[in-house]
Design a protein around this motif. Structure first.
Motif, PDB file in Angstrom:
ATOM      1  N   ALA A  61       0.792  -1.240   0.000  1.00  0.00           N
ATOM      2  CA  ALA A  61       0.000   0.000   0.000  1.00  0.00           C
ATOM      3  C   ALA A  61       0.825   1.291   0.000  1.00  0.00           C
ATOM      4  N   SER A  62       1.978   1.273  -0.657  1.00  0.00           N
ATOM      5  CA  SER A  62       2.808   2.497  -0.692  1.00  0.00           C
ATOM      6  C   SER A  62       2.067   3.661  -1.323  1.00  0.00           C
ATOM      7  N   LEU A  63       1.352   3.391  -2.412  1.00  0.00           N
ATOM      8  CA  LEU A  63       0.641   4.468  -3.108  1.00  0.00           C
ATOM      9  C   LEU A  63      -0.439   5.061  -2.204  1.00  0.00           C
ATOM     10  N   SER A  64      -1.141   4.201  -1.469  1.00  0.00           N
ATOM     11  CA  SER A  64      -2.184   4.673  -0.554  1.00  0.00           C
ATOM     12  C   SER A  64      -1.563   5.515   0.558  1.00  0.00           C
ATOM     13  N   TYR A  65      -0.475   5.010   1.147  1.00  0.00           N
ATOM     14  CA  TYR A  65       0.201   5.774   2.198  1.00  0.00           C
ATOM     15  C   TYR A  65       0.689   7.111   1.672  1.00  0.00           C
ATOM     16  N   GLU A 119      -7.239   1.310   8.218  1.00  0.00           N
ATOM     17  CA  GLU A 119      -8.403   1.965   8.810  1.00  0.00           C
ATOM     18  C   GLU A 119      -9.540   2.174   7.814  1.00  0.00           C
ATOM     19  N   LEU A 120      -9.322   1.676   6.608  1.00  0.00           N
ATOM     20  CA  LEU A 120     -10.312   1.912   5.555  1.00  0.00           C
ATOM     21  C   LEU A 120     -11.495   0.968   5.682  1.00  0.00           C
ATOM     22  N   SER A 121     -12.671   1.462   5.295  1.00  0.00           N
ATOM     23  CA  SER A 121     -13.807   0.554   5.298  1.00  0.00           C
ATOM     24  C   SER A 121     -13.829  -0.259   4.003  1.00  0.00           C
ATOM     25  N   SER A 122     -13.270   0.277   2.940  1.00  0.00           N
ATOM     26  CA  SER A 122     -13.230  -0.519   1.702  1.00  0.00           C
ATOM     27  C   SER A 122     -12.007  -0.185   0.874  1.00  0.00           C
ATOM     28  N   SER A 123     -11.585  -1.156   0.102  1.00  0.00           N
ATOM     29  CA  SER A 123     -10.374  -0.996  -0.710  1.00  0.00           C
ATOM     30  C   SER A 123     -10.521  -1.849  -1.966  1.00  0.00           C
ATOM     31  N   VAL A 124      -9.466  -1.956  -2.721  1.00  0.00           N
ATOM     32  CA  VAL A 124      -9.522  -2.761  -3.945  1.00  0.00           C
ATOM     33  C   VAL A 124      -9.823  -4.229  -3.595  1.00  0.00           C
ATOM     34  N   TYR A 125      -9.511  -4.616  -2.361  1.00  0.00           N
ATOM     35  CA  TYR A 125      -9.829  -5.978  -1.910  1.00  0.00           C
ATOM     36  C   TYR A 125     -11.331  -6.240  -2.019  1.00  0.00           C
ATOM     37  N   LEU A 176     -20.597  -7.218  -8.741  1.00  0.00           N
ATOM     38  CA  LEU A 176     -20.055  -5.863  -8.830  1.00  0.00           C
ATOM     39  C   LEU A 176     -20.953  -4.949  -9.674  1.00  0.00           C
ATOM     40  N   ASP A 177     -21.199  -3.730  -9.200  1.00  0.00           N
ATOM     41  CA  ASP A 177     -21.845  -2.725 -10.042  1.00  0.00           C
ATOM     42  C   ASP A 177     -21.116  -1.391  -9.857  1.00  0.00           C
ATOM     43  N   LYS A 178     -21.535  -0.409 -10.637  1.00  0.00           N
ATOM     44  CA  LYS A 178     -20.821   0.868 -10.654  1.00  0.00           C
ATOM     45  C   LYS A 178     -20.728   1.489  -9.256  1.00  0.00           C
ATOM     46  N   ASP A 179     -21.845   1.506  -8.524  1.00  0.00           N
ATOM     47  CA  ASP A 179     -21.846   2.143  -7.200  1.00  0.00           C
ATOM     48  C   ASP A 179     -20.887   1.460  -6.235  1.00  0.00           C
ATOM     49  N   LYS A 180     -20.811   0.127  -6.334  1.00  0.00           N
ATOM     50  CA  LYS A 180     -19.911  -0.600  -5.432  1.00  0.00           C
ATOM     51  C   LYS A 180     -18.464  -0.183  -5.693  1.00  0.00           C
ATOM     52  N   VAL A 181     -18.126  -0.031  -6.970  1.00  0.00           N
ATOM     53  CA  VAL A 181     -16.747   0.374  -7.291  1.00  0.00           C
ATOM     54  C   VAL A 181     -16.521   1.802  -6.811  1.00  0.00           C
ATOM     55  N   LEU A 182     -17.458   2.695  -7.100  1.00  0.00           N
ATOM     56  CA  LEU A 182     -17.295   4.103  -6.697  1.00  0.00           C
ATOM     57  C   LEU A 182     -17.203   4.234  -5.172  1.00  0.00           C
ATOM     58  N   ASP A 183     -17.912   3.373  -4.458  1.00  0.00           N
ATOM     59  CA  ASP A 183     -17.876   3.392  -2.987  1.00  0.00           C
ATOM     60  C   ASP A 183     -16.485   3.127  -2.425  1.00  0.00           C
ATOM     61  N   CYS A 184     -15.678   2.432  -3.199  1.00  0.00           N
ATOM     62  CA  CYS A 184     -14.335   2.048  -2.708  1.00  0.00           C
ATOM     63  C   CYS A 184     -13.296   3.154  -2.946  1.00  0.00           C
ATOM     64  N   LEU A 185     -13.663   4.217  -3.667  1.00  0.00           N
ATOM     65  CA  LEU A 185     -12.672   5.233  -4.019  1.00  0.00           C
ATOM     66  C   LEU A 185     -12.485   6.269  -2.915  1.00  0.00           C
ATOM     67  N   ILE A 228      -8.278   7.798  -5.723  1.00  0.00           N
ATOM     68  CA  ILE A 228      -7.470   6.592  -5.547  1.00  0.00           C
ATOM     69  C   ILE A 228      -8.336   5.420  -5.086  1.00  0.00           C
ATOM     70  N   LEU A 229      -8.075   4.292  -5.682  1.00  0.00           N
ATOM     71  CA  LEU A 229      -8.653   3.034  -5.214  1.00  0.00           C
ATOM     72  C   LEU A 229      -7.555   2.390  -4.381  1.00  0.00           C
ATOM     73  N   PRO A 230      -7.674   2.491  -3.043  1.00  0.00           N
ATOM     74  CA  PRO A 230      -6.537   2.112  -2.200  1.00  0.00           C
ATOM     75  C   PRO A 230      -6.376   0.599  -2.026  1.00  0.00           C
ATOM     76  N   ALA A 231      -5.208   0.235  -1.521  1.00  0.00           N
ATOM     77  CA  ALA A 231      -4.909  -1.169  -1.242  1.00  0.00           C
ATOM     78  C   ALA A 231      -5.133  -1.439   0.244  1.00  0.00           C
ATOM     79  N   SER A 232      -5.167  -2.709   0.598  1.00  0.00           N
ATOM     80  CA  SER A 232      -5.148  -3.065   2.017  1.00  0.00           C
ATOM     81  C   SER A 232      -4.316  -4.331   2.157  1.00  0.00           C
ATOM     82  N   MET A 233      -3.890  -4.599   3.386  1.00  0.00           N
ATOM     83  CA  MET A 233      -3.030  -5.758   3.596  1.00  0.00           C
ATOM     84  C   MET A 233      -3.734  -7.052   3.223  1.00  0.00           C
TER      85      MET A 233
END
Ligand SMILES: Nc1ncnc2c1ncn2[C@@H]1O[C@H](COP(=O)(O)OP(=O)(O)O)[C@@H](O)[C@H]1O
Ligand SMILES: [Mg+2]
Length: 254
Positions: A37-41, A49-55, A64-73, A83-88
């Motif tokens: 997650a270097s880019l996210s950091y 601490e994110l509620s959602s990520s690319v995971y 998957l639908d458009k809103d679900k993807v947008l929710d992760c940004l 940014i669509l962040p990463a998580s461990m």
């Protein structure tokens, strides 16, 4: 941005080109597929601490639908840069989903859903060949392969190019790729030698310029601002600007 070797400038290239594009007024999505997650950091996003990520995009693959993807940004300090962040948790994907069929095209499908929202999507790859890198490469129209101008990095590049050949065969497509020499130190003879070998070994595949070694990149990452915002006059930023100009004039899709 892909290379199986770490520390070659993938994340720096992603964030710098992304910043430059956003400053042009383009709507840009940066995607962090590296569990580290270097880019996210970089953008001050603490992936734990994110509620959602690319995971979550992978987990919801079947529905998957458009809103679900947008929710992760996540937004950034720049208006048109997201940014669509990463998580461990991403690190577990290979174990949990690696063997399932149809796993390779999830990111491609996710980006198709939000295609009208963005002008550019830049994907930062992890330094390992696995589900994440396969997804990133399958989703992209063009690959940039940053490579440090030193001999050990050239060895790593061989592996990356071999991977690309295999993926091109299995996916029955050619990958447009451009090798980007990075961290070039003109005062060091070994760098000039490595650059020469690189151009000879990969004729026609290497960008005609180089990204110089520039300590301002490290400073920018501490300030959580794209280098083009934090140090717009830095010579490293100037080099990325030149690269971007060439990419934008030579490629229709960019
Ligand atoms: N052109 C450059 N000059 C100096 N330092 C750089 C340059 N590009 C990247 N760096 C630094 O090198 C380190 C590794 O770069 P990074 O982009 O994270 O590589 P990767 O994503 O391939 O692992 C980071 O600390 C980054 O700030
Ligand atoms: Mg990285």
């Amino acid at each position: 941005m892909a290379n199986q070797k770490g520390g070659v400038g993938k994340t720096t290239t992603t964030v710098t080109l992304g910043g430059l594009l956003a400053q042009q007024g383009k709507r840009v999505l940066l995607v962090d597929t590296d569990p580290q997650a270097s880019l996210s950091y970089y953008f001050g996003i603490d992936s734990e601490e994110l509620s959602s990520s690319v995971y979550d995009v992978f987990k919801a693959a079947q529905t998957l639908d458009k809103d679900k993807v947008l929710d992760c940004l996540c937004p950034t300090k720049l208006d048109s840069l997201f940014i669509l962040p990463a998580s461990m948790a991403l690190a577990t994907l290979d174990r949990t989903m690696g063997a399932q069929g149809g796993m390779g095209l999830i990111l491609k499908k996710a980006f198709a859903l939000v295609e009208n929202e963005f002008d550019y999507v830049l994907i930062d790859c992890p330094p390992v060949l696995g589900v994440l890198m396969v997804n990133a490469v399958a989703a992209c129209e063009r690959l940039l392969v940053p490579v440090q101008t030193e001999f050990l990095a050239l060895k790593g590049l061989q592996r990356m190019m071999h991977t690309l050949e295999i993926m091109a065969k299995t996916q029955k497509r050619e990958f447009q790729h451009l090798i980007i020499p990075t961290m070039y130190d003109k005062r060091v003879n070994a760098a000039a030698d490595a650059y020469k070998v690189l151009c000879e070994d990969y004729k026609g595949q290497v960008w005609s310029g180089v990204i110089p070694v520039d300590t301002r990149f490290r400073d920018a990452s501490q300030r959580q601002s794209p280098p083009s915002v934090f140090c717009p006059k830095a010579r490293g930023v100037f080099a990325y600007q030149t690269l971007l100009k060439q990419l934008q004039t030579t490629i229709r899709t960019i």
